[in-house]
Design an enzyme around this catalytic site. Structure first.
Site, PDB file in Angstrom:
ATOM      1  N   GLU A 197      27.837  63.353  42.010  1.00  0.00           N
ATOM      2  CA  GLU A 197      28.313  63.434  43.388  1.00  0.00           C
ATOM      3  C   GLU A 197      28.251  62.074  44.078  1.00  0.00           C
ATOM      4  O   GLU A 197      29.160  61.695  44.829  1.00  0.00           O
ATOM      5  CB  GLU A 197      27.486  64.457  44.171  1.00  0.00           C
ATOM      6  CG  GLU A 197      27.654  65.889  43.722  1.00  0.00           C
ATOM      7  CD  GLU A 197      26.871  66.228  42.460  1.00  0.00           C
ATOM      8  OE1 GLU A 197      27.121  67.286  41.880  1.00  0.00           O
ATOM      9  OE2 GLU A 197      25.999  65.422  42.060  1.00  0.00           O
ATOM     10  N   PRO A 251      22.414  60.135  26.416  1.00  0.00           N
ATOM     11  CA  PRO A 251      21.968  61.401  27.007  1.00  0.00           C
ATOM     12  C   PRO A 251      22.148  61.420  28.518  1.00  0.00           C
ATOM     13  O   PRO A 251      21.984  60.396  29.183  1.00  0.00           O
ATOM     14  CB  PRO A 251      20.491  61.478  26.613  1.00  0.00           C
ATOM     15  CG  PRO A 251      20.074  60.062  26.401  1.00  0.00           C
ATOM     16  CD  PRO A 251      21.285  59.351  25.875  1.00  0.00           C
ATOM     17  N   ARG A 252      22.476  62.575  29.044  1.00  0.00           N
ATOM     18  CA  ARG A 252      22.625  62.729  30.494  1.00  0.00           C
ATOM     19  C   ARG A 252      21.319  62.359  31.203  1.00  0.00           C
ATOM     20  O   ARG A 252      21.342  61.762  32.280  1.00  0.00           O
ATOM     21  CB  ARG A 252      23.017  64.172  30.815  1.00  0.00           C
ATOM     22  CG  ARG A 252      23.170  64.476  32.296  1.00  0.00           C
ATOM     23  CD  ARG A 252      24.350  63.756  32.885  1.00  0.00           C
ATOM     24  NE  ARG A 252      24.620  64.162  34.261  1.00  0.00           N
ATOM     25  CZ  ARG A 252      25.507  63.569  35.045  1.00  0.00           C
ATOM     26  NH1 ARG A 252      26.224  62.552  34.591  1.00  0.00           N
ATOM     27  NH2 ARG A 252      25.699  63.987  36.264  1.00  0.00           N
ATOM     28  N   MET A 289      19.849  53.842  32.097  1.00  0.00           N
ATOM     29  CA  MET A 289      20.653  54.284  33.235  1.00  0.00           C
ATOM     30  C   MET A 289      21.754  53.280  33.556  1.00  0.00           C
ATOM     31  O   MET A 289      21.560  52.074  33.449  1.00  0.00           O
ATOM     32  CB  MET A 289      19.762  54.443  34.475  1.00  0.00           C
ATOM     33  CG  MET A 289      18.951  55.735  34.513  1.00  0.00           C
ATOM     34  SD  MET A 289      19.992  57.210  34.523  1.00  0.00           S
ATOM     35  CE  MET A 289      20.961  56.917  36.008  1.00  0.00           C
ATOM     36  N   GLU A 335      24.702  52.435  32.241  1.00  0.00           N
ATOM     37  CA  GLU A 335      25.370  51.575  31.264  1.00  0.00           C
ATOM     38  C   GLU A 335      26.525  52.274  30.550  1.00  0.00           C
ATOM     39  O   GLU A 335      27.008  51.783  29.534  1.00  0.00           O
ATOM     40  CB  GLU A 335      24.359  51.051  30.234  1.00  0.00           C
ATOM     41  CG  GLU A 335      23.358  50.069  30.811  1.00  0.00           C
ATOM     42  CD  GLU A 335      22.608  49.298  29.737  1.00  0.00           C
ATOM     43  OE1 GLU A 335      22.570  48.056  29.810  1.00  0.00           O
ATOM     44  OE2 GLU A 335      22.066  49.954  28.814  1.00  0.00           O
ATOM     45  N   ASN A 366      32.275  64.667  33.654  1.00  0.00           N
ATOM     46  CA  ASN A 366      33.499  64.048  34.152  1.00  0.00           C
ATOM     47  C   ASN A 366      34.102  63.083  33.123  1.00  0.00           C
ATOM     48  O   ASN A 366      33.464  62.103  32.749  1.00  0.00           O
ATOM     49  CB  ASN A 366      33.152  63.298  35.446  1.00  0.00           C
ATOM     50  CG  ASN A 366      34.351  62.636  36.069  1.00  0.00           C
ATOM     51  OD1 ASN A 366      35.478  62.867  35.683  1.00  0.00           O
ATOM     52  ND2 ASN A 366      34.099  61.778  37.049  1.00  0.00           N
ATOM     53  N   PRO A 367      35.347  63.337  32.674  1.00  0.00           N
ATOM     54  CA  PRO A 367      35.956  62.458  31.670  1.00  0.00           C
ATOM     55  C   PRO A 367      36.731  61.276  32.265  1.00  0.00           C
ATOM     56  O   PRO A 367      37.240  60.437  31.528  1.00  0.00           O
ATOM     57  CB  PRO A 367      36.925  63.390  30.954  1.00  0.00           C
ATOM     58  CG  PRO A 367      37.400  64.303  32.048  1.00  0.00           C
ATOM     59  CD  PRO A 367      36.208  64.497  32.965  1.00  0.00           C
ATOM     60  N   GLU A 413      36.142  58.463  34.086  1.00  0.00           N
ATOM     61  CA  GLU A 413      35.747  57.070  33.874  1.00  0.00           C
ATOM     62  C   GLU A 413      36.073  56.620  32.459  1.00  0.00           C
ATOM     63  O   GLU A 413      36.543  55.498  32.245  1.00  0.00           O
ATOM     64  CB  GLU A 413      34.257  56.888  34.166  1.00  0.00           C
ATOM     65  CG  GLU A 413      33.890  57.028  35.635  1.00  0.00           C
ATOM     66  CD  GLU A 413      32.422  56.742  35.881  1.00  0.00           C
ATOM     67  OE1 GLU A 413      31.610  56.877  34.927  1.00  0.00           O
ATOM     68  OE2 GLU A 413      32.056  56.380  37.016  1.00  0.00           O
TER      69      GLU A 413
END
Length: 448
Positions: A81, A284-285, A325, A327, A351-352, A354
């Site tokens: 978001e 990883p998320r 984070m 990168e 979200n694809p 980017e």
């Protein structure tokens, strides 16, 4: 869309009628739980879910000073978001408006620090207790509040409405799972949505759902995530990674969740027989899962390397775990073959956009309801492919690694979809214009 005069009238309308019992009970419960806040914070600190230097913000306290003049407050739940608002924030800054950005996760705070200008003030959103919310609003006194997607904290919304803060829901999304739940609590959600002056929805379906649940002045503006700029990458780091991996076929698995890493590791083992130098990069998320993913890689007989330990993907590394984070832009530039995580398990997909903006051909699983319209358009155009099984995952990835022509065709199709579906930023700015005009008038009066 309504006229400016209609919006101005609406901004001065009286608030909705008495709260439903559910919200009155919620307010009492939230107030009663305040004494338990220290224990909750202590537990979350142990779990790494809070910043020890900033826990006061969760109680509505801040060390930062409110800037002079109009202040636009933007709230989003977490990383997705916050990044969705990046281009909007830049537009608002061009109008010389100061921005207060709130979110609820440590990872989102790290992204803001890395990706946003220093004049964007970040705060952790306060816990949803009337006392903490009142402190927060007393301190910051926002001139306009923009809530992103669907992170709707009742006390935060009710208190903002009671103070006559103009509130707008932007990039609104109502998932297929949430909609029937809220239908069963129509009075509750209607009382919250009616506090928003306008509701800007991502899609026609979202708009219909918000209207059915009591949203006022619902407008379809599109998905802001389609207008986000491509993520940056450190040139020196990118050059080093490209030098180390030159000549190797590479798959990037972006924003993976538990349950997906095993499938990607198994896919690597299947593909390495055809592509002996294959490197799989797992991002990883949640970066704190890096060590556990490395353990899975080792247990499968492959050799991992962890970026958080400053290890690099040497020629002997099979799987590079990019557990850091901010990168993703680096790794999207490293390979045109990207699997989007959160889609092989029932999470709803990541979200694809980017990745597509940086030239990726996209593979995803069947669970993509978070971005259903986007993935439907991508799949229909050939810009992405869905893998419902382990066998299909291996097949699709193998074809993309083996055939540059297929990759190029998918990249072109995906870029076309993103361009066609874009424009949400301009439509959102148009919808916000009456509020921004009022803020500019206030700025002019203050500077006169």
């Amino acid at each position: 869309m309504r006229s400016s005069a209609a919006r101005d009238l609406k901004m001065t309308n009286s608030l909705p009628k008495a709260l439903p019992m559910t919200l009155r009970m919620y307010q009492r419960l939230a107030s009663g739980l305040v004494p338990l806040a220290p224990a909750l914070i202590k537990r979350r600190l142990k779990q790494g879910k809070e910043d020890p230097a900033r826990v006061g913000e969760r109680r509505g306290l801040s060390r930062d000073v409110r800037p002079h003049g109009p202040l636009v407050w933007i709230h989003g739940a977490s990383v997705g978001e916050v990044l969705a608002a990046a281009a909007l924030i830049e537009r608002l800054r061009e109008l010389n408006l100061r921005i207060l950005l709130t979110s609820g996760t440590v990872t989102s705070a790290a992204v803001v620090a890395k990706r946003f200008p220093p004049d964007v003030i970040h705060q952790y959103v306060p816990y949803d207790s009337p006392r903490y919310v009142a402190r927060f609003l007393d301190h910051w006194k926002p001139s306009l509040a923009l809530f992103i997607e669907s992170d709707l904290w009742p006390n935060l919304i009710l208190a903002g409405g009671a103070r006559r803060v103009p509130m707008v829901l932007i990039n609104g999304r109502m998932s297929p799972r949430s909609f029937p739940r809220w239908q069963r609590m129509h009075g509750t959600i209607s009382a919250l949505l009616s506090r928003f002056d306008i509701c800007l929805a991502q899609s026609k379906t979202d708009a219909e759902r918000f209207s059915a649940l009591g949203g006022r002045d619902v407008v379809t503006t599109g998905n802001l995530k389609l207008d986000v700029p491509a993520p940056p990458a450190d040139p020196a780091k990118l050059e080093r990674l490209m030098a180390m991996t030159r000549g190797r076929p590479i798959i990037v698995a972006a924003s993976t969740h538990p349950g997906e890493d095993e499938m990607l590791i198994a896919a690597h083992r299947s593909l390495v027989g055809f592509f002996p130098q294959l490197l799989t990069v797992i991002v990883p998320r949640h970066p704190d899962r890096g060590s556990s993913i490395a353990g899975l890689v080792t247990a499968s007989g492959l050799k991992p390397a962890l970026r958080s330990r400053e290890e690099l993907p040497t020629a002997t590394a099979d799987v590079y775990v990019a557990d850091t984070m901010g990168e993703l832009g680096l790794f999207y530039r490293l390979s045109p073959v990207v699997f989007m995580g959160g889609s092989l398990i029932h999470h709803g997909g990541q979200n694809p956009i980017e990745a597509i903006k940086l030239g990726a051909a996209i593979i995803h699983g069947p669970h993509i309801f978070n971005f259903a319209d986007v993935y439907a358009a991508l799949d229909a155009s050939g810009g992405a492919r869905q893998a419902d099984t382990q066998e299909l995952l291996v097949k699709h990835l193998g074809q993309l690694l083996a055939d540059p022509a297929i990759r190029d065709k998918m990249q072109s199709a995906g870029s076309g979809v993103v361009e066609e579906l874009g424009g949400a930023l301009n439509r959102t700015m148009t919808a916000l214009e009456p509020y921004l005009l009022q803020l500019r008038i206030e700025m002019g009066a203050a500077n006169a």
